[in-house]
Design a protein around this motif. Structure first.
Motif, PDB file in Angstrom:
ATOM      1  N   LEU A  12      -4.194  -9.664  -9.909  1.00 16.17           N
ATOM      2  CA  LEU A  12      -4.515 -11.038  -9.427  1.00 16.17           C
ATOM      3  C   LEU A  12      -4.899 -10.684  -7.776  1.00 16.17           C
ATOM      4  O   LEU A  12      -5.835 -11.267  -7.299  1.00 16.17           O
ATOM      5  N   GLU A  13      -4.614  -9.315  -7.549  1.00 10.25           N
ATOM      6  CA  GLU A  13      -5.042  -9.044  -6.174  1.00 10.25           C
ATOM      7  C   GLU A  13      -5.049  -7.735  -5.820  1.00 10.25           C
ATOM      8  O   GLU A  13      -4.125  -6.900  -6.213  1.00 10.25           O
ATOM      9  N   GLY A  14      -5.968  -6.991  -4.818  1.00 12.67           N
ATOM     10  CA  GLY A  14      -5.998  -5.556  -4.779  1.00 12.67           C
ATOM     11  C   GLY A  14      -6.612  -4.742  -5.739  1.00 12.67           C
ATOM     12  O   GLY A  14      -7.148  -4.914  -6.590  1.00 12.67           O
ATOM     13  N   ARG A  15      -6.091  -3.498  -5.311  1.00 16.83           N
ATOM     14  CA  ARG A  15      -6.683  -2.259  -6.235  1.00 16.83           C
ATOM     15  C   ARG A  15      -5.579  -1.132  -6.442  1.00 16.83           C
ATOM     16  O   ARG A  15      -4.853  -1.153  -5.476  1.00 16.83           O
ATOM     17  N   ALA A  16      -5.675  -0.253  -7.376  1.00 16.71           N
ATOM     18  CA  ALA A  16      -4.776   0.708  -7.758  1.00 16.71           C
ATOM     19  C   ALA A  16      -5.423   1.844  -8.599  1.00 16.71           C
ATOM     20  O   ALA A  16      -6.372   1.581  -9.157  1.00 16.71           O
ATOM     21  N   VAL A  17      -4.778   2.827  -8.845  1.00 19.80           N
ATOM     22  CA  VAL A  17      -4.922   3.913  -9.897  1.00 19.80           C
ATOM     23  C   VAL A  17      -3.723   3.722 -10.650  1.00 19.80           C
ATOM     24  O   VAL A  17      -2.495   3.635 -10.301  1.00 19.80           O
ATOM     25  N   TYR A  18      -4.051   3.421 -12.207  1.00 24.58           N
ATOM     26  CA  TYR A  18      -3.125   3.037 -13.181  1.00 24.58           C
ATOM     27  C   TYR A  18      -2.999   4.284 -14.305  1.00 24.58           C
ATOM     28  O   TYR A  18      -4.036   4.583 -14.820  1.00 24.58           O
ATOM     29  N   LEU A  19      -1.931   4.705 -14.593  1.00 24.67           N
ATOM     30  CA  LEU A  19      -1.858   5.680 -15.713  1.00 24.67           C
ATOM     31  C   LEU A  19      -1.748   5.089 -16.760  1.00 24.67           C
ATOM     32  O   LEU A  19      -0.648   4.204 -17.163  1.00 24.67           O
ATOM     33  N   LEU A  20      -2.828   5.172 -17.920  1.00 20.79           N
ATOM     34  CA  LEU A  20      -2.630   4.538 -19.033  1.00 20.79           C
ATOM     35  C   LEU A  20      -2.565   5.605 -20.082  1.00 20.79           C
ATOM     36  O   LEU A  20      -3.671   6.519 -20.179  1.00 20.79           O
TER      37      LEU A  20
ATOM     38  N   PRO B 122       0.701  -1.215   0.054  1.00 15.70           N
ATOM     39  CA  PRO B 122       0.009   0.073   0.031  1.00 15.70           C
ATOM     40  C   PRO B 122       0.874   1.213   0.041  1.00 15.70           C
ATOM     41  O   PRO B 122       1.797   1.284   0.718  1.00 15.70           O
ATOM     42  N   GLY B 123       0.521   2.087  -0.988  1.00 19.65           N
ATOM     43  CA  GLY B 123       1.366   3.523  -1.085  1.00 19.65           C
ATOM     44  C   GLY B 123       2.451   3.202  -2.126  1.00 19.65           C
ATOM     45  O   GLY B 123       2.886   4.194  -2.285  1.00 19.65           O
ATOM     46  N   GLY B 124       2.674   2.051  -2.386  1.00 17.08           N
ATOM     47  CA  GLY B 124       3.821   1.833  -3.412  1.00 17.08           C
ATOM     48  C   GLY B 124       3.499   2.254  -4.699  1.00 17.08           C
ATOM     49  O   GLY B 124       2.368   2.385  -5.219  1.00 17.08           O
ATOM     50  N   THR B 125       4.354   2.777  -5.641  1.00 18.43           N
ATOM     51  CA  THR B 125       4.237   3.391  -6.845  1.00 18.43           C
ATOM     52  C   THR B 125       5.357   2.984  -7.840  1.00 18.43           C
ATOM     53  O   THR B 125       6.317   2.488  -7.653  1.00 18.43           O
ATOM     54  N   ILE B 126       4.796   3.148  -9.076  1.00 20.64           N
ATOM     55  CA  ILE B 126       5.780   3.289 -10.133  1.00 20.64           C
ATOM     56  C   ILE B 126       5.884   4.703 -10.437  1.00 20.64           C
ATOM     57  O   ILE B 126       4.917   5.412 -10.734  1.00 20.64           O
ATOM     58  N   PRO B 127       7.194   5.419  -9.961  1.00 18.95           N
ATOM     59  CA  PRO B 127       7.102   6.947  -9.567  1.00 18.95           C
ATOM     60  C   PRO B 127       7.488   7.644 -11.006  1.00 18.95           C
ATOM     61  O   PRO B 127       8.042   8.860 -10.844  1.00 18.95           O
ATOM     62  N   PHE B 128       7.390   6.998 -12.209  1.00 16.84           N
ATOM     63  CA  PHE B 128       7.547   7.755 -13.501  1.00 16.84           C
ATOM     64  C   PHE B 128       6.888   7.185 -14.478  1.00 16.84           C
ATOM     65  O   PHE B 128       6.403   6.089 -14.384  1.00 16.84           O
ATOM     66  N   PRO B 129       6.512   7.752 -15.558  1.00 16.25           N
ATOM     67  CA  PRO B 129       5.736   7.213 -16.678  1.00 16.25           C
ATOM     68  C   PRO B 129       6.547   6.251 -17.517  1.00 16.25           C
ATOM     69  O   PRO B 129       7.263   6.731 -18.484  1.00 16.25           O
ATOM     70  N   GLU B 130       6.640   5.240 -17.403  1.00 16.15           N
ATOM     71  CA  GLU B 130       7.377   4.191 -17.952  1.00 16.15           C
ATOM     72  C   GLU B 130       6.999   4.038 -19.805  1.00 16.15           C
ATOM     73  O   GLU B 130       5.645   4.167 -19.878  1.00 16.15           O
ATOM     74  N   THR B 131       7.749   4.367 -20.742  1.00 16.83           N
ATOM     75  CA  THR B 131       7.447   4.495 -22.017  1.00 16.83           C
ATOM     76  C   THR B 131       8.459   3.826 -22.883  1.00 16.83           C
ATOM     77  O   THR B 131       9.694   4.285 -22.965  1.00 16.83           O
TER      78      THR B 131
ATOM     79  N   PRO C  63       2.511   5.342 -22.241  1.00 14.91           N
ATOM     80  CA  PRO C  63       3.053   5.605 -21.015  1.00 14.91           C
ATOM     81  C   PRO C  63       2.290   4.875 -20.082  1.00 14.91           C
ATOM     82  O   PRO C  63       1.072   4.897 -20.207  1.00 14.91           O
ATOM     83  N   GLN C  64       2.746   4.514 -18.710  1.00 15.80           N
ATOM     84  CA  GLN C  64       2.223   3.970 -17.724  1.00 15.80           C
ATOM     85  C   GLN C  64       2.801   4.117 -16.354  1.00 15.80           C
ATOM     86  O   GLN C  64       3.992   4.485 -16.425  1.00 15.80           O
TER      87      GLN C  64
END
Length: 275
Positions: A216-224, A197-206, A244-245
């Motif tokens: 598989l498990e949990g929920r999040a907000v995903y940049l697409l 919880p609170g973990g991030t991908i801290p940049f827009p992977e491109t 970008p993600q």
């Protein structure tokens, strides 16, 4: 470990039609609510089996892979599972028990079991244990390279694959890699990516890799691309190359997904299939 398992069914007539499903030129989201009985399919040479096809090679959609969630009844399955001589497969079990035979060697699969099956392999799969079993089946046309051997099959379990923390994440973001990234015999990777919880991908992977992601498990907000999208266990995402993600896992529990990407090959410069 916890895994979301599809059960099918249909919503009641009184439920709202609006959902989070979206299909764009750069990404798609298939929420778990779209995966109902009426969108299942059957396969030749498979008994007591149905599947949800989540991705397939298609202009403007997945170009390098197919992804299905497969449900097999007790005693169902196939002795002739795939007639495509170029298809390599990854199987990941999320529910029930399956008996896998690989070139005559038997393997008992349970939730969390992972199998890599190279092209041209003699394999069979049967449901067992008195209940329905469910697994993810990811397929790709293997890209042969002169002087590079086709990788051997293997069967493992995610309990035996350590989580590798991503650099500078403090353990909040980690990946379970089932294949050595330096092994260029492999032209696809299917990993499990997880966030506390609170973990991030801290940049827009491109990047050049095409992705399929199943939560598989949990929920999040995903940049697409340019959109922040809420996703939860049971949702599927497709991301085209260079979309970008990024991700923010808000909790309250862990957020984990099964991830496909194509790797370790030159980009194709023509549409002529490689031999």
């Amino acid at each position: 470990m916890s895994y979301w398992v599809l059960r099918g069914g249909l919503p009641a007539q009184g439920e709202l039609t609006t959902d989070r499903a979206v299909f764009t030129t750069s990404y798609a989201v298939l929420p778990r609510g779209t995966m109902r009985d009426i969108v299942t399919s059957r396969l030749p040479h498979w008994d007591d089996t149905r599947l949800w096809v989540l991705a397939r090679p298609l202009s403007g959609f997945a170009e390098t892979f197919s992804w299905s969630v497969v449900e097999v009844g007790d005693g169902g399955g196939s002795t002739r599972p795939d007639d495509d001589p170029d298809a390599e497969s990854v199987l990941f079990v999320v529910d029930g028990s399956l008996a896998l035979s690989v070139d005559g060697t038997a393997h008992a699969l349970r939730p969390g079991s992972y199998a890599y099956l190279p092209p041209g392999l003699d394999w069979t799969l049967r449901g067992e244990g008195g209940a329905t079993a469910t697994f993810h089946w990811i397929r790709k046309a293997y890209e042969r390279v002169d002087g590079v051997e086709v990788p051997e099959p293997f069967v493992t379990h995610e309990d035996d694959v350590p989580v590798e923390p991503m650099p500078d994440s403090g353990g909040a973001w980690g990946t379970q890699r089932f294949v050595d990234p330096l092994d260029v015999r492999h032209d696809l990777h299917v990993n499990i990516v997880g966030f506390e919880p609170g973990g991030t991908i801290p940049f827009p992977e491109t990047h050049v890799m095409e992705h399929g992601l199943y939560v598989l498990e949990g929920r999040a907000v995903y940049l697409l691309n340019t959109d922040w999208v809420e996703v939860q266990a049971g949702d599927f995402m497709w991301l085209r190359a260079f979309c970008p993600q990024a991700c923010y896992a808000g909790g309250p529990g862990r957020f984990r997904y099964l991830l496909y990407k194509d790797v370790n090959r030159h980009p194709r410069l023509t549409k002529t299939p490689r031999m």
